[in-house]
Design a protein around this motif. Structure first.
Motif, mmCIF file in Angstrom:
data_model
loop_
_atom_site.group_PDB
_atom_site.id
_atom_site.type_symbol
_atom_site.label_atom_id
_atom_site.label_comp_id
_atom_site.label_asym_id
_atom_site.label_seq_id
_atom_site.Cartn_x
_atom_site.Cartn_y
_atom_site.Cartn_z
ATOM 1 N N TYR A 184 0.906 -1.359 -0.107
ATOM 2 C CA TYR A 184 -0.015 -0.015 -0.071
ATOM 3 C C TYR A 184 0.982 1.271 -0.122
ATOM 4 O O TYR A 184 1.790 1.226 0.707
ATOM 5 N N ASP A 185 0.517 2.244 -0.780
ATOM 6 C CA ASP A 185 1.435 3.443 -0.682
ATOM 7 C C ASP A 185 0.979 4.188 0.205
ATOM 8 O O ASP A 185 0.040 4.171 1.227
ATOM 9 N N ARG A 186 1.538 5.461 0.143
ATOM 10 C CA ARG A 186 1.393 6.370 1.559
ATOM 11 C C ARG A 186 -0.149 6.985 1.454
ATOM 12 O O ARG A 186 -0.501 7.476 2.647
ATOM 13 N N ASP A 187 -0.933 6.798 0.594
ATOM 14 C CA ASP A 187 -2.096 7.162 0.298
ATOM 15 C C ASP A 187 -3.264 6.121 0.442
ATOM 16 O O ASP A 187 -4.276 6.267 0.607
ATOM 17 N N GLY A 188 -2.622 4.914 0.845
ATOM 18 C CA GLY A 188 -3.374 3.993 1.212
ATOM 19 C C GLY A 188 -3.871 2.987 -0.225
ATOM 20 O O GLY A 188 -4.694 2.001 0.057
ATOM 21 N N LYS A 189 -3.303 3.485 -1.153
ATOM 22 C CA LYS A 189 -3.827 2.669 -2.535
ATOM 23 C C LYS A 189 -2.974 1.571 -2.755
ATOM 24 O O LYS A 189 -1.838 1.334 -2.493
ATOM 25 N N PRO A 190 -3.657 0.287 -3.179
ATOM 26 C CA PRO A 190 -3.050 -0.857 -3.297
ATOM 27 C C PRO A 190 -2.104 -0.914 -4.484
ATOM 28 O O PRO A 190 -2.487 -0.301 -5.686
ATOM 29 N N GLY A 191 -0.960 -1.657 -4.522
ATOM 30 C CA GLY A 191 0.185 -1.880 -5.651
ATOM 31 C C GLY A 191 0.533 -3.105 -5.537
ATOM 32 O O GLY A 191 0.413 -3.797 -4.568
ATOM 33 N N LEU A 192 1.413 -3.400 -6.431
ATOM 34 C CA LEU A 192 2.081 -4.620 -6.762
ATOM 35 C C LEU A 192 3.490 -4.443 -7.254
ATOM 36 O O LEU A 192 3.671 -3.487 -7.975
ATOM 37 N N ILE A 193 4.224 -5.541 -6.635
ATOM 38 C CA ILE A 193 5.528 -5.449 -7.305
ATOM 39 C C ILE A 193 5.906 -7.180 -7.400
ATOM 40 O O ILE A 193 5.513 -7.968 -6.576
ATOM 41 N N SER A 194 6.680 -7.242 -8.345
ATOM 42 C CA SER A 194 6.889 -8.776 -8.806
ATOM 43 C C SER A 194 8.363 -9.075 -8.918
ATOM 44 O O SER A 194 9.024 -8.174 -9.097
ATOM 45 N N TRP A 195 8.752 -10.273 -8.775
ATOM 46 C CA TRP A 195 10.319 -10.851 -9.099
ATOM 47 C C TRP A 195 10.084 -11.115 -10.533
ATOM 48 O O TRP A 195 9.202 -11.730 -11.085
ATOM 49 N N LEU A 196 11.202 -10.620 -11.201
ATOM 50 C CA LEU A 196 11.422 -10.876 -12.619
ATOM 51 C C LEU A 196 12.463 -11.867 -12.966
ATOM 52 O O LEU A 196 13.624 -11.664 -12.593
ATOM 53 N N LYS A 197 12.102 -12.841 -13.225
ATOM 54 C CA LYS A 197 13.212 -14.070 -13.204
ATOM 55 C C LYS A 197 13.408 -14.403 -14.714
ATOM 56 O O LYS A 197 12.802 -13.961 -15.656
ATOM 57 N N GLU A 198 14.379 -15.365 -14.720
ATOM 58 C CA GLU A 198 14.935 -15.992 -16.069
ATOM 59 C C GLU A 198 14.055 -17.188 -16.404
ATOM 60 O O GLU A 198 13.784 -18.011 -15.864
ATOM 61 N N ILE A 199 13.729 -17.074 -17.848
ATOM 62 C CA ILE A 199 13.258 -18.280 -18.621
ATOM 63 C C ILE A 199 14.414 -19.417 -18.690
ATOM 64 O O ILE A 199 15.324 -19.241 -19.371
ATOM 65 N N ASN A 200 14.455 -20.570 -18.130
ATOM 66 C CA ASN A 200 15.396 -21.518 -18.177
ATOM 67 C C ASN A 200 16.967 -20.892 -17.759
ATOM 68 O O ASN A 200 17.818 -21.395 -18.050
ATOM 69 N N ASP A 201 16.899 -19.871 -16.737
ATOM 70 C CA ASP A 201 17.915 -19.295 -16.121
ATOM 71 C C ASP A 201 18.740 -18.711 -17.158
ATOM 72 O O ASP A 201 19.947 -18.870 -16.847
ATOM 73 N N THR A 202 18.511 -18.203 -18.200
ATOM 74 C CA THR A 202 19.060 -17.763 -19.472
ATOM 75 C C THR A 202 18.717 -16.219 -19.490
ATOM 76 O O THR A 202 17.865 -16.066 -20.087
ATOM 77 N N PRO A 203 19.562 -15.274 -19.386
ATOM 78 C CA PRO A 203 19.512 -13.934 -19.639
ATOM 79 C C PRO A 203 19.779 -13.589 -21.200
ATOM 80 O O PRO A 203 20.562 -14.335 -21.725
ATOM 81 N N PRO A 204 19.381 -12.428 -21.428
ATOM 82 C CA PRO A 204 19.597 -12.164 -22.897
ATOM 83 C C PRO A 204 21.272 -11.803 -23.201
ATOM 84 O O PRO A 204 21.892 -11.510 -22.150
ATOM 85 N N ALA A 205 21.746 -11.881 -24.490
ATOM 86 C CA ALA A 205 23.067 -11.483 -24.693
ATOM 87 C C ALA A 205 23.523 -10.371 -23.981
ATOM 88 O O ALA A 205 22.539 -9.384 -24.415
ATOM 89 N N GLY A 206 24.381 -10.136 -23.518
ATOM 90 C CA GLY A 206 25.044 -8.872 -23.049
ATOM 91 C C GLY A 206 24.737 -8.495 -21.660
ATOM 92 O O GLY A 206 25.120 -7.804 -20.958
ATOM 93 N N SER A 207 23.761 -9.351 -21.150
ATOM 94 C CA SER A 207 23.356 -9.276 -19.725
ATOM 95 C C SER A 207 24.344 -9.893 -18.779
ATOM 96 O O SER A 207 24.507 -10.973 -19.009
ATOM 97 N N SER A 208 24.863 -9.008 -17.650
ATOM 98 C CA SER A 208 25.690 -9.944 -16.546
ATOM 99 C C SER A 208 25.040 -10.132 -15.345
ATOM 100 O O SER A 208 25.624 -10.446 -14.430
ATOM 101 N N TRP A 209 23.664 -10.296 -15.354
ATOM 102 C CA TRP A 209 22.989 -10.509 -14.201
ATOM 103 C C TRP A 209 21.568 -11.283 -14.537
ATOM 104 O O TRP A 209 21.149 -11.308 -15.630
ATOM 105 N N THR A 210 21.266 -12.027 -13.307
ATOM 106 C CA THR A 210 19.865 -12.496 -13.467
ATOM 107 C C THR A 210 18.921 -12.205 -12.302
ATOM 108 O O THR A 210 19.427 -11.955 -11.328
ATOM 109 N N GLY A 211 17.696 -11.917 -12.606
ATOM 110 C CA GLY A 211 16.823 -11.752 -11.588
ATOM 111 C C GLY A 211 16.666 -10.340 -11.304
ATOM 112 O O GLY A 211 17.744 -9.452 -11.182
#
Length: 244
Positions: free
Chosen positions: A98-125
């Protein structure tokens, strides 16, 4: 099978079993493929309706994040409508805030498909950008924060590793060309994403698209109420954007 078990406590030390809040067969059953595990359950009252979100798994792995609209009597939740919050298993473990005004929101984990990031990326998740939520005809709409700016995209413009933009219309093509290339095509309610993990995403009747790119993450917001659209895109530090 997927289920949510509820406990209660007056002191957060001693706990009493209340029972099952819901399972895959409660009320309107969870659609196929049914889960063997429900993770990260989130229950929230939204616009006069109760919403249950679950991160669903089966024997093959992560199905994605699903939500149910239904009735809650303080002990039991009974779904009357099921929908998919995420377009793929790349979005998972979605959590309520809930934000400071009491409005609900969502945040998600962005994970990798088959633990494989796109070319040039040095991180996962990563974590998604926090977003507000609302109901549109029993469908969960994700709305970007009011502080975010989405200027209209032009036919040809340079982009950096972080940018935002808006596209209006039901048929268009957007392509980012540089050391790596990726493309989004929209045709009457279908997005076709050409990236390191090609996919087709149904977006309903939206004609208003807000796009956020941060290095190699792309998040798309629509006015159709179809949940979250997020995918990894190849890194382009400086490239040309083409819109047609």
């Amino acid at each position: 099978k997927g289920a949510i078990v509820e406990y209660e406590s007056a002191d957060l030390v001693n706990w009493k079993l209340v029972g099952q809040l819901a399972n895959i067969e409660t009320g309107l059953p969870e659609p196929s493929p049914q889960s063997t595990v429900w993770e990260c359950p989130q229950l929230v009252e939204l616009d006069g309706h109760w919403i249950l979100l679950v991160s669903a798994m089966d024997a093959t792995g992560h199905i994605g994040v699903r939500y149910a609209v239904g009735n809650y009597d303080g002990k039991k939740f009974e779904p009357t409508y099921w929908g998919d919050f995420s377009n793929s298993g790349e979005i998972y473990a979605t959590s309520l805030f809930y934000d400071r005004d009491g409005k609900p929101g969502l945040i998600s984990w962005l994970k990798e498909i088959n633990d494989t990031p796109p070319a040039g990326s040095s991180w996962t998740g990563a974590q998604s950008v926090p977003a507000h939520i609302s109901l549109v005809n029993h469908r969960l709409r994700v709305t970007p924060l009011e502080s975010m700016s989405f200027p209209d995209l032009s036919d040809h413009q340079s982009v950096t590793s972080t940018w935002t933009g808006r596209v209006v219309g039901d048929t268009w093509n957007l392509e980012v060309e540089g050391s790596n290339t990726w493309k989004i095509s929209c045709e009457y309610g279908l997005l076709t994403v050409t990236s390191h993990n090609p996919k087709i995403i149904h977006v309903g009747a939206s004609k208003d698209f807000r796009i956020l790119v941060d290095t190699d993450i792309c998040e798309i917001y629509t006015d159709a109420g179809e949940g979250a659209i997020t995918f990894r895109c190849p890194v382009n530090q400086n490239a040309e954007l083409k819109l047609s």
